[in-house]
Design an enzyme around this catalytic site. Structure first.
Site: not given
Length: 232
Positions: A61, A158
């Site tokens: 995402r 991340e």
């Protein structure tokens, strides 16, 4: 009724800001793709050359502009510019890797971060030390090089590693907190904590069964490697 006069210069400046923001987000998209490719290669290699594939599924995402603005406000970043956002917000691009077992989480982390062009910035091991609500996951901020027409750029991404049980629990917890706008009744919070403990026990039992069935030795977590700096 008064009308606001908009000059051509103002329109041009707005377009330039829009284009710069799109370029800014695209850098993170490219970094995210690099990480996806690395994980995809590992997944294919495990599929074809090993007894089983530890990667169940992968999700990615990219934060929306609204999410970035909200995080800027939460972090209290005054007069933010793109360089300040780059240094202060490291989770604009995110990849989540769901693994079969806890041992696979650490194995995939080791394999990904051992690659020469991956730099480890931070590691937060919420499996070894869960959050108070029972949340478990291994979080890492890594940097990967992206090679653009203007040169190489190091992009933070991340990466979260979870087991199936951890991912199921986290998904349910997120939906409940969204339903109650973060004001979750105490009895539901207690139930979620109990469910996290049950999920951890299920992880442990299923991994024991897997090791017994396949003769796999128990994986012990080594200390996180020190950050590696890559000159680009």
């Amino acid at each position: 009724m008064t009308s606001l006069q908009v000059t051509d210069d103002a329109i041009q400046q707005t377009r330039e800001l829009r284009d710069e923001f799109q370029r800014f987000l695209r850098e993170y998209e490219f970094g995210m793709r690099e990480v996806e490719t690395k994980i995809s290669i590992l997944r294919d290699e495990f599929t074809h050359h090993h007894a089983y594939n530890p990667i169940e599924h992968v999700k990615s995402r990219l934060k929306t502009p609204d999410s970035i603005v909200e995080k800027i406000a939460r972090k209290g970043i005054a007069e933010p510019d793109f360089e300040r956002i780059r240094s202060e917000i490291t989770d604009i691009a995110g990849v989540r890797v769901t693994c079969s077992f806890v041992a696979d989480v650490y194995r995939l982390f080791d394999l990904l971060t051992a690659q020469d062009d991956v730099t480890v910035r931070t590691v937060k091991d919420y499996i070894a030390t869960p959050k108070d609500n029972g949340y478990k996951s291994l979080h890492a901020i890594i940097e990967v090089p992206v090679f653009l027409s203007t040169g190489a750029l190091s992009v933070p991404v991340e990466v979260q590693f979870r087991t199936i049980a951890m991912d199921f629990w986290a998904s349910l917890e997120h939906k409940i907190y969204y339903k109650f706008s973060n004001q979750v009744p105490s009895h539901l919070v207690e139930s979620l904590t109990d469910a996290a403990e049950a999920a951890a026990e299920l992880d442990s039992r299923m991994e024991r069964l897997h090791r017994e069935a396949h003769g796999v030795p128990q994986r012990q977590l080594a200390p996180p490697p020190p950050p590696r700096i890559v000159q680009v």
